[in-house]
Enzyme design. Structure first.
Site, short mmCIF file in Angstrom:
data_model
loop_
_atom_site.label_atom_id
_atom_site.label_comp_id
_atom_site.label_asym_id
_atom_site.label_seq_id
_atom_site.Cartn_x
_atom_site.Cartn_y
_atom_site.Cartn_z
N HIS A 10 0.81 -1.21 0.00
CA HIS A 10 0.00 0.00 0.00
C HIS A 10 0.85 1.26 0.00
O HIS A 10 0.35 2.35 0.32
CB HIS A 10 -0.95 0.01 1.20
CG HIS A 10 -1.99 -1.08 1.15
ND1 HIS A 10 -2.97 -1.23 2.12
CD2 HIS A 10 -2.21 -2.07 0.23
CE1 HIS A 10 -3.73 -2.27 1.80
NE2 HIS A 10 -3.29 -2.79 0.67
N GLY A 11 2.13 1.13 -0.31
CA GLY A 11 2.98 2.30 -0.40
C GLY A 11 3.65 2.66 0.92
O GLY A 11 3.67 1.87 1.87
#
Length: 260
Positions: A95-96
């Protein structure tokens, strides 16, 4: 959790390989002066809550020269953390790299002096992300993302000042509506810069600054951003809501929606 460090000073973590933690792989809480390097952290893309490195209430951290590919944030920076430098990290899937979420349940939380540079996001759900709950208090400020490469990344640049985990906020639509209407105030977001972000986006909306109806986000700087769509023929664009700052991005996507 596979590995947790609490209240440590002068901590050095290097050369470890983590595979398939049942929850987050490494937790750093209440620590000061931390150097994390040369890690390989992996978990399936669909595995929930398998953050690579979770940071909370910690200061003066260096995270560098590592690979993190999981089912959640590659690095999550939570409340009361400051002076964090992240460099030469390959993130993906996941998710970064996220600041937050901050301010859940009206909580007061702060994050400042976070600098991410020379990192690559490959096949991630999000890229450079800041997320704060509606109704929260505190601030996230003095944050920079520089020389970032996106390879088929979703939401490459995103600030969400009205972040809501629907299931965490309420169990029914009626409870959610009551919560949403009663929540006021924002975690203040200011002094955030994006410089030298290149690569490809799977979302046409490559830049999204979704700031609250109050003070909004202040002093957002966008420079030398040049991305293309991962989908042939698609044009990228930016969306802003109550975001104030400046942009010199004259390629793709242009960011004309920032307010003075």
């Amino acid at each position: 959790q596979a590995l947790s460090f609490h209240s440590c000073n002068n901590l050095r973590v290097s050369g470890l390989q983590h595979v398939n933690s049942q929850k987050n792989h490494i937790s750093i809480n209440g620590c000061n002066d931390v150097d994390i390097s040369h890690l390989k952290i992996t978990a399936p893309e669909e595995s929930p809550n398998t953050d690579g490195i979770d940071i909370s209430a910690s200061n003066h951290l260096q995270i560098h020269d590592s690979f993190i590919g999981t089912g959640d944030d590659c690095v999550a920076i939570n409340g009361f953390s400051s002076y964090i430098n992240i460099s030469r990290v390959l993130c993906g899937p996941g998710h970064g790299i996220s600041i937050g979420s901050l301010g859940k349940g009206g909580a007061y939380e702060t994050v400042e002096e976070v600098h991410v540079e020379d990192c690559t996001f490959k096949g991630t759900m999000n890229g450079a992300r800041i997320k704060t709950w509606k109704g929260g208090r505190g601030y996230a400020r003095k944050i920079s993302f520089e020389r970032i490469r996106m390879i088929n990344a979703g939401n490459p640049i995103i600030i969400d000042q009205t972040y809501v985990n629907r299931m965490a906020a309420a169990s029914t639509d009626e409870e959610y509506d009551a919560w949403s209407s009663s929540s006021s105030g924002d975690v203040e977001i200011s002094d955030v810069s994006y410089k030298g972000v290149i690569g490809s986006s799977t979302d046409a909306r490559a830049v999204y600054f979704n700031c609250g109806d109050g003070a909004g986000c202040r002093n957002i700087v966008v420079e030398d951003v040049e991305m293309t769509s991962a989908v042939a023929g698609k044009q990228l664009f930016a969306v802003c809501n109550n975001a104030h700052g400046t942009s010199s991005a004259d390629r793709s996507p242009r960011v004309p929606c920032l307010l003075p």
